[in-house]
Design an enzyme around this catalytic site. Sequence first.
Site, PDB file in Angstrom:
ATOM      1  N   GLY A  12      -5.630  -8.118  18.830  1.00  0.00           N
ATOM      2  CA  GLY A  12      -5.650  -9.186  19.834  1.00  0.00           C
ATOM      3  C   GLY A  12      -5.497  -8.720  21.273  1.00  0.00           C
ATOM      4  N   ASN A  14      -7.839  -8.020  23.313  1.00  0.00           N
ATOM      5  CA  ASN A  14      -8.823  -8.731  24.142  1.00  0.00           C
ATOM      6  C   ASN A  14      -8.426 -10.187  24.377  1.00  0.00           C
ATOM      7  OD1 ASN A  14     -11.270  -7.009  24.867  1.00  0.00           O
ATOM      8  ND2 ASN A  14     -10.853  -6.438  22.747  1.00  0.00           N
ATOM      9  N   MET A  90     -13.175 -10.523  12.635  1.00  0.00           N
ATOM     10  CA  MET A  90     -13.910  -9.626  11.752  1.00  0.00           C
ATOM     11  C   MET A  90     -14.531 -10.336  10.546  1.00  0.00           C
ATOM     12  SD  MET A  90     -13.598  -7.080  13.647  1.00  0.00           S
ATOM     13  CE  MET A  90     -14.206  -5.657  12.763  1.00  0.00           C
ATOM     14  N   LEU A  93     -19.730 -15.316  10.178  1.00  0.00           N
ATOM     15  CA  LEU A  93     -19.764 -16.771  10.010  1.00  0.00           C
ATOM     16  C   LEU A  93     -21.143 -17.234   9.532  1.00  0.00           C
ATOM     17  CD1 LEU A  93     -17.786 -17.852  13.212  1.00  0.00           C
ATOM     18  CD2 LEU A  93     -16.966 -17.894  10.836  1.00  0.00           C
ATOM     19  N   ASN A 107     -19.488 -13.556  21.197  1.00  0.00           N
ATOM     20  CA  ASN A 107     -18.877 -12.487  20.406  1.00  0.00           C
ATOM     21  C   ASN A 107     -18.819 -11.206  21.233  1.00  0.00           C
ATOM     22  OD1 ASN A 107     -17.933 -11.152  17.988  1.00  0.00           O
ATOM     23  ND2 ASN A 107     -19.958 -10.225  17.805  1.00  0.00           N
ATOM     24  N   HIS A 109     -18.751  -7.176  20.809  1.00  0.00           N
ATOM     25  CA  HIS A 109     -19.063  -6.162  19.793  1.00  0.00           C
ATOM     26  C   HIS A 109     -18.998  -4.769  20.426  1.00  0.00           C
ATOM     27  CE1 HIS A 109     -20.623  -4.551  16.092  1.00  0.00           C
ATOM     28  NE2 HIS A 109     -21.443  -3.796  16.808  1.00  0.00           N
ATOM     29  N   SER A 136     -20.979  -4.869  23.881  1.00  0.00           N
ATOM     30  CA  SER A 136     -21.922  -5.965  24.131  1.00  0.00           C
ATOM     31  C   SER A 136     -21.191  -7.293  23.987  1.00  0.00           C
ATOM     32  CB  SER A 136     -23.068  -5.929  23.111  1.00  0.00           C
ATOM     33  OG  SER A 136     -23.774  -4.711  23.185  1.00  0.00           O
ATOM     34  N   ASP A 145     -24.391  -9.793  14.771  1.00  0.00           N
ATOM     35  CA  ASP A 145     -24.335  -8.986  16.000  1.00  0.00           C
ATOM     36  C   ASP A 145     -25.701  -8.903  16.691  1.00  0.00           C
ATOM     37  OD1 ASP A 145     -21.632  -8.476  15.553  1.00  0.00           O
ATOM     38  OD2 ASP A 145     -22.074  -6.750  14.293  1.00  0.00           O
TER      39      ASP A 145
HETATM   40  C1  GAR Z   1     -12.627  -4.713  19.733  1.00  0.00           C
HETATM   41  O1  GAR Z   1     -12.920  -3.374  20.027  1.00  0.00           O
HETATM   42  C2  GAR Z   1     -13.896  -5.502  19.454  1.00  0.00           C
HETATM   43  O2  GAR Z   1     -14.989  -5.025  20.181  1.00  0.00           O
HETATM   44  C3  GAR Z   1     -14.080  -5.239  17.984  1.00  0.00           C
HETATM   45  O3  GAR Z   1     -12.793  -5.276  17.436  1.00  0.00           O
HETATM   46  C4  GAR Z   1     -11.860  -4.822  18.424  1.00  0.00           C
HETATM   47  C5  GAR Z   1     -10.739  -5.818  18.490  1.00  0.00           C
HETATM   48  O4  GAR Z   1      -9.705  -5.363  19.319  1.00  0.00           O
HETATM   49  N1  GAR Z   1     -14.907  -6.244  17.386  1.00  0.00           N
HETATM   50  C6  GAR Z   1     -15.719  -6.012  16.373  1.00  0.00           C
HETATM   51  O5  GAR Z   1     -15.815  -4.930  15.832  1.00  0.00           O
HETATM   52  C7  GAR Z   1     -16.536  -7.207  15.921  1.00  0.00           C
HETATM   53  N2  GAR Z   1     -17.652  -6.788  15.173  1.00  0.00           N
HETATM   54  P1  GAR Z   1      -8.522  -6.342  19.716  1.00  0.00           P
HETATM   55  O6  GAR Z   1      -8.091  -7.071  18.449  1.00  0.00           O
HETATM   56  O7  GAR Z   1      -7.450  -5.444  20.235  1.00  0.00           O
HETATM   57  O8  GAR Z   1      -9.048  -7.294  20.744  1.00  0.00           O
END
Ligand code: GAR
Length: 216
Positions: A12, A14, A90, A93, A107, A109, A136, A145
Amino acid sequence: MKKIAILISGSGSNAQAIIKACNSNIIAGKVIIVISNNPNAYGLIRAAKLGIETKIINHNNFNSRSEYEDVLENFLISLKPDLIVLAGFMRVLGDKIINKFSNKMINLHPSLLPLYPGLNTHSKAIANNDSKHGISIHFVSSNLDAGPLIAQGVIQINNNEKIEKLIERIHKIEHLLLPEIVNELCANNISLVGDNVKFNNIDVKQNKFIIRNYEI
Ligand code: GAR
């Protein structure tokens, strides 16, 4: 004030970056909830510490994917969000929920799509000796994606770079670019019209989406 719902599955960081940017008025919006499919997601703790409401909808508690997604969809409908951000969410959907929110669900990615949809993007970039890697941000469509691109953040991969260092650098640019894009969405400067992303007051040149190069 635009209402933002964030979906997570893990750390989390982000979600935290978006919440902090809202709290300091860098984003003209308000995070109304952080929803996790994983009851142990650390992002739930991060959100609660920042005073944000959290909700667990654990996919393991349902008999089928569609049952889980119906509950998630109805919960989201009840919140009337302006924007739904999948930030480290992750789960793939299905069409029904995606179509319901297609012009308001984005999203994040960790690759330069269309390179490396799915998992293990960082190790794939290193294994392929790529000179560049990045992130992205796109509207969500039913292809994994692969929805319409809004923005990419790009970094150089250093010689002999270890995966841990590369992931750390990728996180740094995510925490810069994702809040910036969420703010532009909240300001109505980015929207989805049909299958095309429209930009107002943003110079996207001929690339048709925002590209930021970072030296980090
Ligand atoms: C991030 O790096 C995001 O880009 C990736 O998961 C991480 C989550 O980090 N997302 C994916 O791989 C989706 N396909 P966070 O939980 O610390 O935000």
